[in-house]
Design a protein around this motif. Sequence first.
Motif, PDB file in Angstrom:
ATOM      1  N   VAL A 197     115.580  72.089  -9.614  1.00 15.77           N
ATOM      2  CA  VAL A 197     115.826  73.008  -9.755  1.00 15.77           C
ATOM      3  C   VAL A 197     115.746  73.408 -11.343  1.00 15.77           C
ATOM      4  O   VAL A 197     116.168  72.633 -12.025  1.00 15.77           O
ATOM      5  N   TYR A 198     114.541  74.393 -11.205  1.00 14.59           N
ATOM      6  CA  TYR A 198     114.401  74.723 -12.741  1.00 14.59           C
ATOM      7  C   TYR A 198     115.084  75.836 -13.202  1.00 14.59           C
ATOM      8  O   TYR A 198     113.867  77.194 -12.692  1.00 14.59           O
ATOM      9  N   ASP A 199     115.937  76.163 -13.927  1.00 12.81           N
ATOM     10  CA  ASP A 199     116.877  77.052 -14.045  1.00 12.81           C
ATOM     11  C   ASP A 199     117.208  77.013 -15.818  1.00 12.81           C
ATOM     12  O   ASP A 199     117.927  78.156 -15.735  1.00 12.81           O
ATOM     13  N   GLY A 200     117.384  76.266 -16.297  1.00 14.11           N
ATOM     14  CA  GLY A 200     117.874  76.129 -17.604  1.00 14.11           C
ATOM     15  C   GLY A 200     118.670  75.677 -18.155  1.00 14.11           C
ATOM     16  O   GLY A 200     119.593  75.842 -19.357  1.00 14.11           O
ATOM     17  N   LYS A 201     119.318  75.598 -16.737  1.00 10.78           N
ATOM     18  CA  LYS A 201     120.951  75.066 -17.026  1.00 10.78           C
ATOM     19  C   LYS A 201     120.906  74.415 -18.219  1.00 10.78           C
ATOM     20  O   LYS A 201     122.271  73.780 -18.925  1.00 10.78           O
ATOM     21  N   ALA A 202     120.579  73.250 -17.925  1.00 10.69           N
ATOM     22  CA  ALA A 202     120.795  72.346 -18.935  1.00 10.69           C
ATOM     23  C   ALA A 202     120.115  71.920 -19.763  1.00 10.69           C
ATOM     24  O   ALA A 202     120.717  72.279 -20.901  1.00 10.69           O
ATOM     25  N   GLY A 220     100.287  72.825  -7.203  1.00 12.35           N
ATOM     26  CA  GLY A 220     100.699  73.660  -5.971  1.00 12.35           C
ATOM     27  C   GLY A 220     102.037  73.139  -5.884  1.00 12.35           C
ATOM     28  O   GLY A 220     102.569  73.699  -4.982  1.00 12.35           O
ATOM     29  N   SER A 221     101.551  71.405  -5.144  1.00  8.30           N
ATOM     30  CA  SER A 221     102.081  70.717  -4.614  1.00  8.30           C
ATOM     31  C   SER A 221     102.831  70.001  -5.452  1.00  8.30           C
ATOM     32  O   SER A 221     103.694  69.608  -5.549  1.00  8.30           O
ATOM     33  N   LEU A 222     102.994  69.606  -6.735  1.00 10.88           N
ATOM     34  CA  LEU A 222     103.109  68.725  -7.324  1.00 10.88           C
ATOM     35  C   LEU A 222     104.165  69.808  -8.445  1.00 10.88           C
ATOM     36  O   LEU A 222     105.785  68.722  -9.007  1.00 10.88           O
ATOM     37  N   TYR A 223     104.398  70.658  -8.774  1.00 10.07           N
ATOM     38  CA  TYR A 223     104.566  71.793  -9.783  1.00 10.07           C
ATOM     39  C   TYR A 223     105.542  72.493  -9.141  1.00 10.07           C
ATOM     40  O   TYR A 223     104.996  72.994  -8.024  1.00 10.07           O
ATOM     41  N   ASP A 224     106.701  72.652  -9.945  1.00 16.86           N
ATOM     42  CA  ASP A 224     108.120  74.088  -9.261  1.00 16.86           C
ATOM     43  C   ASP A 224     107.287  75.692  -9.268  1.00 16.86           C
ATOM     44  O   ASP A 224     106.997  75.371 -10.727  1.00 16.86           O
ATOM     45  N   LYS A 225     107.811  76.297  -8.983  1.00 14.08           N
ATOM     46  CA  LYS A 225     107.294  77.537  -8.670  1.00 14.08           C
ATOM     47  C   LYS A 225     108.248  78.104  -9.873  1.00 14.08           C
ATOM     48  O   LYS A 225     106.702  78.698 -11.290  1.00 14.08           O
ATOM     49  N   ASN A 226     109.128  77.461  -9.912  1.00 14.70           N
ATOM     50  CA  ASN A 226     109.988  78.650 -11.746  1.00 14.70           C
ATOM     51  C   ASN A 226     109.517  77.786 -12.118  1.00 14.70           C
ATOM     52  O   ASN A 226     109.452  78.185 -13.642  1.00 14.70           O
ATOM     53  N   TYR A 227     109.104  76.390 -13.011  1.00  8.71           N
ATOM     54  CA  TYR A 227     108.691  75.978 -13.019  1.00  8.71           C
ATOM     55  C   TYR A 227     107.245  76.270 -14.305  1.00  8.71           C
ATOM     56  O   TYR A 227     106.679  76.391 -15.346  1.00  8.71           O
ATOM     57  N   LEU A 228     106.937  76.712 -13.421  1.00  8.49           N
ATOM     58  CA  LEU A 228     104.954  77.317 -13.483  1.00  8.49           C
ATOM     59  C   LEU A 228     105.038  78.423 -14.252  1.00  8.49           C
ATOM     60  O   LEU A 228     105.162  78.641 -15.365  1.00  8.49           O
ATOM     61  N   ILE A 229     106.123  79.116 -13.781  1.00  4.73           N
ATOM     62  CA  ILE A 229     106.747  80.035 -14.174  1.00  4.73           C
ATOM     63  C   ILE A 229     106.629  80.405 -15.906  1.00  4.73           C
ATOM     64  O   ILE A 229     106.038  80.833 -16.386  1.00  4.73           O
ATOM     65  N   GLY A 240     107.751  69.198 -14.668  1.00  3.54           N
ATOM     66  CA  GLY A 240     108.347  70.048 -13.949  1.00  3.54           C
ATOM     67  C   GLY A 240     108.209  69.979 -12.501  1.00  3.54           C
ATOM     68  O   GLY A 240     107.399  70.663 -11.820  1.00  3.54           O
ATOM     69  N   LEU A 241     108.088  68.628 -11.913  1.00  3.31           N
ATOM     70  CA  LEU A 241     107.680  68.334 -10.451  1.00  3.31           C
ATOM     71  C   LEU A 241     108.686  68.446  -9.320  1.00  3.31           C
ATOM     72  O   LEU A 241     110.068  68.861  -9.517  1.00  3.31           O
ATOM     73  N   THR A 242     108.369  68.712  -8.062  1.00  2.83           N
ATOM     74  CA  THR A 242     108.918  69.066  -6.885  1.00  2.83           C
ATOM     75  C   THR A 242     109.388  67.975  -6.627  1.00  2.83           C
ATOM     76  O   THR A 242     108.948  67.155  -6.961  1.00  2.83           O
ATOM     77  N   SER A 243     110.935  68.413  -6.103  1.00  2.00           N
ATOM     78  CA  SER A 243     110.897  66.768  -5.425  1.00  2.00           C
ATOM     79  C   SER A 243     110.126  66.565  -4.480  1.00  2.00           C
ATOM     80  O   SER A 243     110.193  64.736  -5.195  1.00  2.00           O
ATOM     81  N   GLU A 244     109.507  66.611  -3.909  1.00  2.12           N
ATOM     82  CA  GLU A 244     108.406  66.049  -3.127  1.00  2.12           C
ATOM     83  C   GLU A 244     107.171  65.835  -4.470  1.00  2.12           C
ATOM     84  O   GLU A 244     106.767  64.462  -4.252  1.00  2.12           O
ATOM     85  N   GLY A 245     106.935  66.347  -5.344  1.00  5.09           N
ATOM     86  CA  GLY A 245     105.664  65.793  -6.312  1.00  5.09           C
ATOM     87  C   GLY A 245     106.337  64.530  -7.074  1.00  5.09           C
ATOM     88  O   GLY A 245     106.362  63.241  -7.043  1.00  5.09           O
ATOM     89  N   TYR A 246     107.652  64.090  -6.914  1.00  5.56           N
ATOM     90  CA  TYR A 246     108.513  63.603  -7.753  1.00  5.56           C
ATOM     91  C   TYR A 246     108.557  62.295  -6.462  1.00  5.56           C
ATOM     92  O   TYR A 246     108.619  60.603  -6.987  1.00  5.56           O
ATOM     93  N   GLY A 247     108.822  62.236  -5.390  1.00  5.81           N
ATOM     94  CA  GLY A 247     108.973  61.178  -4.836  1.00  5.81           C
ATOM     95  C   GLY A 247     107.797  60.460  -5.086  1.00  5.81           C
ATOM     96  O   GLY A 247     107.480  59.611  -4.147  1.00  5.81           O
ATOM     97  N   MET A 248     106.375  61.051  -4.668  1.00  6.58           N
ATOM     98  CA  MET A 248     104.832  60.583  -4.932  1.00  6.58           C
ATOM     99  C   MET A 248     104.522  59.414  -5.652  1.00  6.58           C
ATOM    100  O   MET A 248     104.299  58.632  -6.052  1.00  6.58           O
ATOM    101  N   VAL A 249     105.111  60.511  -7.338  1.00  8.77           N
ATOM    102  CA  VAL A 249     105.037  59.437  -8.569  1.00  8.77           C
ATOM    103  C   VAL A 249     106.258  58.391  -8.023  1.00  8.77           C
ATOM    104  O   VAL A 249     105.841  57.316  -8.211  1.00  8.77           O
ATOM    105  N   LYS A 250     107.982  58.056  -7.667  1.00  9.53           N
ATOM    106  CA  LYS A 250     108.389  57.150  -7.676  1.00  9.53           C
ATOM    107  C   LYS A 250     107.820  56.582  -7.004  1.00  9.53           C
ATOM    108  O   LYS A 250     108.011  55.356  -6.878  1.00  9.53           O
ATOM    109  N   ALA A 251     107.128  57.303  -5.912  1.00  3.86           N
ATOM    110  CA  ALA A 251     106.828  55.538  -4.611  1.00  3.86           C
ATOM    111  C   ALA A 251     105.561  55.404  -5.081  1.00  3.86           C
ATOM    112  O   ALA A 251     105.659  53.876  -5.317  1.00  3.86           O
TER     113      ALA A 251
END
Lengths: 337, 413
Positions: free
Chosen positions: A39-44, A129-138, A283-294
């Motif tokens: 989740v990309y909300d700038g918390k960190a 669209g599949s790789l990157y998170d919506k909030n991150y793209l914004i 800004g990877l989505t969880s699914e995008g990271y799953g692919m990179v990790k694989a």
Amino acid sequence: MKEFKILAVVAFFTLVTYWGVEPFAHSQMHKEVESNNFVYDGKADIEEANNAIEVAKNITDAKKKATVLDAANKKLVAKKAFWAEVSQISKLQGNAVAGEASFALCMACHNGSGVNMGGVVPPKLDNAGSLYDKNYLIALLKDPAMASNVDHKYADTMMHPMGTIKTMITTPQQIADVVAFIKTKKVAKLTPEVAFEDACGRCHANRYGNLTQLGATPKFKTEQEALAHRVKVLDEQDRIKAYMGKLPPDLSIMSRARSEIYMETFIQNPQSQLPNTSMPRVGLTSEGYGMVKAYLEKTGDPSKDARHALGPWVIVFFIIFTMLAYLWKKSQWKDLH
Amino acid sequence: MAHFDEKAKPFSHQWMNDRLAVDTVKKVLSTEYWIPKNINFLWAMGMILAATFGLLIVSGIFLVMYYQPDTKTAFDSVNYTIMTEVGYGWLWRHIHGVAASVVFLIIYIHMFTGIYYGSYKRGREMIWLSGMLLFVLFSAEAFSGYMLPWGQMSYWAGMVITNLFGGFTKDFLGGIGNIPAVVEWIRGDYVPGQAFLSRFFMLHVFLLPLVIIGVIVLHFAALRIPHVNNQDGEEFDFEESAKLYKEDSKKESKVIPFNPVFLSKDIFVMGIYFVLFFYLVFYHFEFAMDPVNFDPADGLKTPLHIYPEWYFLWSYEILRPFPFNVGLVAFGFAQVAFFLLPFLDRSPVVAPANRRGLFKFWFWLMLVDMIVLTVMGKLPPQGAWTIVGMVAAIIFILLFILLPFITKNEKKA
């Protein structure tokens, strides 16, 4: 039985030692960073800005303290404002059709020509669209340096290679539209290799996967051609080096060199594990990271499948071996006591 | 010329016996090599060590066919060529890596078994000394092998350990150990480089294994005359017991032949060990392969934490908490301390530690202290850990200094 008592003592001391040098020692050696679950909300980012203020408060030199503290306070305000706006835009209803027109502007650079612009090759957006998170793209369209948490590298975040986006796509609605377009039209069924190439491959090589910063290395007929290609790769690496400060590491067996939690938290916010690194948040989505990790696991641990296929057979063999050995031992020792 | 049967057919039993005394050799080394009956599974550790060493040799032979001792290609020859291109290369590598770590666990169990049952004295001193020599040789073998993948930990462990020899300057013990430029001499360069890697490669695959095999033969030979100890440290007449066994009074006899009776138990214990061993090889090998070593060696980038493999941690921790020169002396002491055990233990009693008065406490305290040192050796030297490490290091040294005094007046159990 006495033998079992002895075995218990041996096992106890062995396990205590193992616990001490493995889980316990590693828990003490590495700082704990929690995953934000992609989740990309700038918390960190805001937390980091807060921490910087705490650090600044401890500076002894009064004059230096005042300047650093002032800068740190300003950064905190900027970060909070930035992520609050991102959150606002995220709530807008994006219009993908309207977004397509603005997206044409992106194609000026993100055209897949593979030409380095200001330090790196702009990424292809076919799978964005599949790789990157919506909030991150914004966030990225609003301010690329802030979004990727590398604003410390730039005195003015306009200096980011993609900084000019701020003059091209200006209103919140425009941003929402472009992101809506990307998230609906630029989607594809990802494969591990493509995900790696799009998200990591422009800066990081993966020599075990035959990838350089210029993509897969083809087979060459002559040595001249091979050398010419090698020179091209070296030139590209020099440009990246100049931009990033050093050549980003080859990722061939990074999955063996770093723990799973390290990789997952690092990719969400590189600053969390390597403060002041020039590596941007991807800004990877969880699914995008799953692919990179694989992909990283495939090049880093290629024997996994073979191991799991062979392992049970070897172990079963030795279990049978042990049972037969026990029967032999019993027959040999039966008259002794 | 000795007597020999001229009519014997070449290579027949009689013919071989006349020339090689095969029957006698078989008796001496196998069927009439008497082992006490009163033993437990800890007596199988020697054979388990021999088997693990065998695995290391066999897997090592396969690995050395593809390993390249060149600073430019070493890393990829291990992590790419062997892991992906060589058929079952990954299996040989994991067997080699896991065995290198597990062999030390078994060595420590074997060593502490010897200490617990008092198997290092009263005629068994040479067994102990040759065993300790093997421990030192295995340590050198492990360290030199750790250099070969040329990862970050190889490089920096090599840097740190060779730097230790930099302590031999004119400031060391009033200059008696002043050897100028010894670090550069060992490395063959100012930093670990090609000369360093080639040297350690040679040591790892040739010289050290050769010496180890020689000392293993000595270790076995040292065992033959004084015989193996037993669970109660009981002294008895092996000849007499052997006679009973041969007369089929097996119940009354206190001995069993090495082959097949002792061996049958060894092989059973070995079977259990191999189930565990191959479980580690296939499913839990990470403990033996430090993640840091999967980053290629980089002389410009010091890893955040540098630590040796777990089996060196206790002696590393004896070095670390003190100022450099004092630490070096303490470290040197730790390396030889166990050699002195037969001479520091002044009690003539051969019995399990738990039946030996103060020595009982000495044994368990030593065991716990070494585990504490091991854990502290891995932790970053910060805050309370430094103090715990220092106290444990001092206790280690004190235990050896106290040993003659606490064993001198030990009553015969």
